[in-house]
Design a protein around this motif. Structure first.
Motif, short mmCIF file in Angstrom:
data_model
loop_
_atom_site.label_atom_id
_atom_site.label_comp_id
_atom_site.label_asym_id
_atom_site.label_seq_id
_atom_site.Cartn_x
_atom_site.Cartn_y
_atom_site.Cartn_z
N ALA A 98 0.74 -1.36 -0.02
CA ALA A 98 -0.09 0.14 -0.04
C ALA A 98 0.95 1.22 0.07
CB ALA A 98 -1.09 -0.01 1.27
N LYS A 99 2.02 1.32 0.77
CA LYS A 99 2.90 2.24 0.55
C LYS A 99 3.54 2.60 -0.73
CE LYS A 99 6.99 3.96 3.17
NZ LYS A 99 8.16 3.75 4.11
N VAL A 100 3.97 1.52 -1.46
CA VAL A 100 4.52 1.84 -2.70
C VAL A 100 3.65 2.26 -3.70
CG1 VAL A 100 5.43 0.46 -4.57
CG2 VAL A 100 6.45 0.07 -2.30
N TRP A 101 1.97 1.49 -3.56
CA TRP A 101 1.11 2.14 -4.58
C TRP A 101 0.82 3.36 -4.19
CZ3 TRP A 101 -3.62 3.78 -3.40
CH2 TRP A 101 -4.63 4.02 -4.65
N LEU A 102 0.61 4.01 -2.94
CA LEU A 102 0.28 5.32 -2.45
C LEU A 102 1.31 6.24 -3.06
CD1 LEU A 102 -1.71 7.04 -1.33
CD2 LEU A 102 -0.56 6.77 0.76
N SER A 103 2.75 6.09 -2.67
CA SER A 103 3.65 6.84 -3.23
C SER A 103 3.88 7.07 -4.79
CB SER A 103 5.12 6.57 -2.86
OG SER A 103 5.49 4.99 -3.44
N GLY A 104 3.50 5.95 -5.57
CA GLY A 104 3.56 5.98 -6.95
C GLY A 104 2.43 6.90 -7.50
N GLN A 105 1.06 6.68 -6.99
CA GLN A 105 -0.10 7.70 -7.14
C GLN A 105 0.30 9.23 -6.97
OE1 GLN A 105 -2.90 6.80 -8.60
NE2 GLN A 105 -2.08 4.80 -8.74
N ALA A 106 0.92 9.61 -5.62
CA ALA A 106 1.44 10.73 -5.42
C ALA A 106 2.30 11.19 -6.53
CB ALA A 106 1.80 10.69 -4.04
N LYS A 107 3.28 10.36 -7.02
CA LYS A 107 4.04 10.91 -8.11
C LYS A 107 3.53 11.39 -9.32
CE LYS A 107 8.20 8.33 -6.50
NZ LYS A 107 9.23 7.36 -6.96
N HIS A 108 2.46 10.44 -9.62
CA HIS A 108 1.56 10.56 -10.76
C HIS A 108 0.95 11.98 -10.79
CE1 HIS A 108 2.54 7.37 -13.53
NE2 HIS A 108 2.52 6.39 -12.41
N TYR A 109 0.58 12.27 -9.76
CA TYR A 109 -0.45 13.34 -9.40
C TYR A 109 0.53 14.90 -9.38
CZ TYR A 109 -3.74 16.87 -7.09
OH TYR A 109 -4.39 17.81 -6.86
N LEU A 110 1.55 14.71 -8.91
CA LEU A 110 2.44 15.84 -8.68
C LEU A 110 3.06 16.04 -10.07
CD1 LEU A 110 3.79 15.40 -4.97
CD2 LEU A 110 2.06 17.10 -5.58
N SER A 111 3.33 15.02 -10.74
CA SER A 111 4.11 15.40 -12.10
C SER A 111 3.24 15.83 -13.26
CB SER A 111 4.93 14.15 -12.49
OG SER A 111 4.01 13.24 -12.76
N GLY A 112 1.97 15.66 -12.78
CA GLY A 112 1.08 16.06 -14.09
C GLY A 112 0.68 15.01 -15.11
N HIS A 113 1.12 14.11 -14.99
CA HIS A 113 0.83 13.19 -16.11
C HIS A 113 -0.51 12.33 -15.94
CE1 HIS A 113 5.24 12.66 -15.98
NE2 HIS A 113 5.05 12.65 -17.39
N PRO A 114 -1.13 12.05 -17.03
CA PRO A 114 -2.59 11.62 -16.97
C PRO A 114 -2.51 10.33 -16.45
CG PRO A 114 -1.78 11.51 -19.15
CD PRO A 114 -0.70 12.22 -18.50
N ARG A 115 -3.77 9.95 -15.50
CA ARG A 115 -3.66 8.71 -15.03
C ARG A 115 -4.49 7.88 -15.96
NH1 ARG A 115 -5.67 10.29 -9.62
NH2 ARG A 115 -4.65 12.41 -9.75
N GLY A 116 -4.84 6.41 -15.61
CA GLY A 116 -5.64 5.59 -16.41
C GLY A 116 -6.98 6.06 -16.49
N ASN A 117 -7.63 6.82 -15.52
CA ASN A 117 -9.06 6.94 -15.50
C ASN A 117 -9.28 8.27 -16.27
OD1 ASN A 117 -8.01 8.97 -13.55
ND2 ASN A 117 -9.06 8.09 -11.91
N GLY A 118 -8.29 9.00 -16.77
CA GLY A 118 -8.54 10.27 -17.44
C GLY A 118 -8.45 11.45 -16.68
N ALA A 119 -8.31 11.15 -15.36
CA ALA A 119 -8.17 12.56 -14.55
C ALA A 119 -6.73 13.29 -14.81
CB ALA A 119 -8.49 12.15 -13.03
N PHE A 120 -6.50 14.60 -14.79
CA PHE A 120 -5.40 15.14 -14.60
C PHE A 120 -5.02 16.01 -13.39
CE2 PHE A 120 -4.07 14.58 -19.11
CZ PHE A 120 -5.30 14.22 -19.61
N ALA A 121 -3.73 16.02 -13.28
CA ALA A 121 -3.18 16.71 -12.00
C ALA A 121 -3.46 18.49 -12.37
CB ALA A 121 -1.91 16.46 -11.64
N PRO A 122 -3.54 19.14 -11.43
CA PRO A 122 -3.53 20.51 -11.82
C PRO A 122 -2.19 20.91 -12.47
CG PRO A 122 -3.56 19.98 -9.34
CD PRO A 122 -3.75 18.77 -10.19
N GLN A 123 -2.15 21.82 -13.45
CA GLN A 123 -1.06 22.34 -14.07
C GLN A 123 -1.11 23.79 -13.95
OE1 GLN A 123 -1.23 21.10 -17.94
NE2 GLN A 123 -0.68 18.84 -17.60
N ALA A 124 0.19 24.38 -13.87
CA ALA A 124 0.24 25.89 -13.97
C ALA A 124 -0.48 26.56 -15.35
CB ALA A 124 1.89 26.22 -13.92
N VAL A 125 -0.97 27.97 -15.00
CA VAL A 125 -1.56 28.46 -16.12
C VAL A 125 -0.65 29.72 -16.73
CG1 VAL A 125 -3.44 30.06 -16.79
CG2 VAL A 125 -3.85 28.08 -14.98
#
Length: 135
Positions: A98-125
């Protein structure tokens, strides 16, 4: 035995007595300084008798470990059934996963890459491409 000395002889005698007392006090002060300078005495002793210090430290460590050893408390293990042991094993493995999975999810969210479910991380305008206001 009360003999009278001249003043100059008496002064010379007192000067010699003072010099001998000063020399005696200097010797005693040097001996006292040496006696009170413990770090230097230990350093000299370590240099002159290193094997004695080594065996002494080994012996004192062994004695301390024997005298200061705690008695292990007796813990009676309860007989657990097989399903409870399997659940415990699964929970033990699930924590690090669970720790490895959660850290991977946090990396994807903070890097701005799209996830498999189509959601995007916030990006700078970029302010140069701001929309024009409606008129």
């Amino acid at each position: 035995m009360d003999r009278k000395l001249s003043k100059s002889q008496e002064v010379e005698r007192l000067i010699r007595l003072g010099e001998s007392a000063r020399a005696c006090l200097e010797d005693e002060a040097i001996a006292l300084k040496h006696r009170l300078d413990v770090p230097a005495r230990v350093r000299n002793s370590l240099k002159s008798h290193p094997t004695g210090w080594l065996f002494g430290s080994l012996a004192s460590g062994l004695a301390a470990s024997l005298f200061l050893r705690r008695k292990p408390a007796r813990v009676e293990k309860a007989n657990q059934s097989l399903p409870i042991r399997i659940i415990g094993l699964i929970l033990t493995v699930a924590g690090p996963l669970a720790k490895v999975w959660l850290s991977g999810q946090a990396k994807h969210y903070l890097s701005g890459h799209p996830r498999g479910n189509g959601a995007f991380a916030p990006q700078a305008v970029d302010p140069s491409h701001s929309p024009t206001p409606l008129q």
